[in-house]
Design a protein around this motif. Sequence first.
Motif, PDB file in Angstrom:
ATOM      1  N   PRO A  12       0.827  -1.210   0.000  1.00 57.51           N
ATOM      2  CA  PRO A  12       0.000   0.000   0.000  1.00 57.51           C
ATOM      3  C   PRO A  12       0.861   1.261   0.000  1.00 57.51           C
ATOM      4  O   PRO A  12       2.089   1.190   0.023  1.00 57.51           O
ATOM      5  CB  PRO A  12      -0.796  -0.133   1.301  1.00 57.51           C
ATOM      6  N   SER A  13       0.199   2.407   0.010  1.00 58.08           N
ATOM      7  CA  SER A  13       0.872   3.707  -0.012  1.00 58.08           C
ATOM      8  C   SER A  13       1.786   3.879   1.206  1.00 58.08           C
ATOM      9  O   SER A  13       1.627   3.207   2.222  1.00 58.08           O
ATOM     10  CB  SER A  13      -0.172   4.822   0.000  1.00 58.08           C
ATOM     11  N   ASP A  69      -9.625   0.888  -5.755  1.00 57.98           N
ATOM     12  CA  ASP A  69      -9.400   1.527  -4.459  1.00 57.98           C
ATOM     13  C   ASP A  69      -9.681   0.547  -3.332  1.00 57.98           C
ATOM     14  O   ASP A  69     -10.534  -0.330  -3.471  1.00 57.98           O
ATOM     15  CB  ASP A  69     -10.299   2.761  -4.303  1.00 57.98           C
ATOM     16  N   ASP A 146      -6.819   3.965  -0.374  1.00 58.30           N
ATOM     17  CA  ASP A 146      -5.620   3.840  -1.174  1.00 58.30           C
ATOM     18  C   ASP A 146      -6.009   3.394  -2.573  1.00 58.30           C
ATOM     19  O   ASP A 146      -7.013   2.684  -2.749  1.00 58.30           O
ATOM     20  CB  ASP A 146      -4.667   2.829  -0.530  1.00 58.30           C
TER      21      ASP A 146
END
Length: 172
Positions: A12-13, A69, A146
């Motif tokens: 993930p981010s 997302d 995200d």
Amino acid sequence: MSTLKYGIAIFPSKEIQDLANSYRKRYDPRYNKIPPHITLKERFEATKEEINDFTSELEKIAKEIEPFDIEIKKVSSFSPVTNTVYLKVEPNESLTTLNKRMNEGKLPKSQQFAFVPHITISQELSEDEHSDVYGSMRMLEFDLKDHIDRFQLLYQLEDGSWTVYETFKLGN
């Protein structure tokens, strides 16, 4: 013919990784072996030749799935099966499809447990430690979102840490 251990995951981010790491530093003994991630396919063994076959299959899968997302709203636990506390990734059709495709075709069928998208924040704790950590965290609410546009094929090094073998971008 030597085999290596491989796995497939989504990283993930940085924002979500930083949050997960703020807990993992204290509660996850494997903190330094792999960054926070969502496992799409559990660890499996393969030879160099097999991996070449699998990468073409993974390229095909990646093209079929458009970027999507994810949302994380709370913490959950796999107790009593294991003392693992995790950030719960809300169920998502794209994630479920990706996981399903990772266990079809040429790819080894290596799924031990039902697919529960998550990011581990604590594991291998004693009952009491797990109770404390989960007890204090399960009331927390998150509003994390995200955008996922890739997944990674990883392999395990001799020291037990994981490194990216290849990255697959979603969509065309």
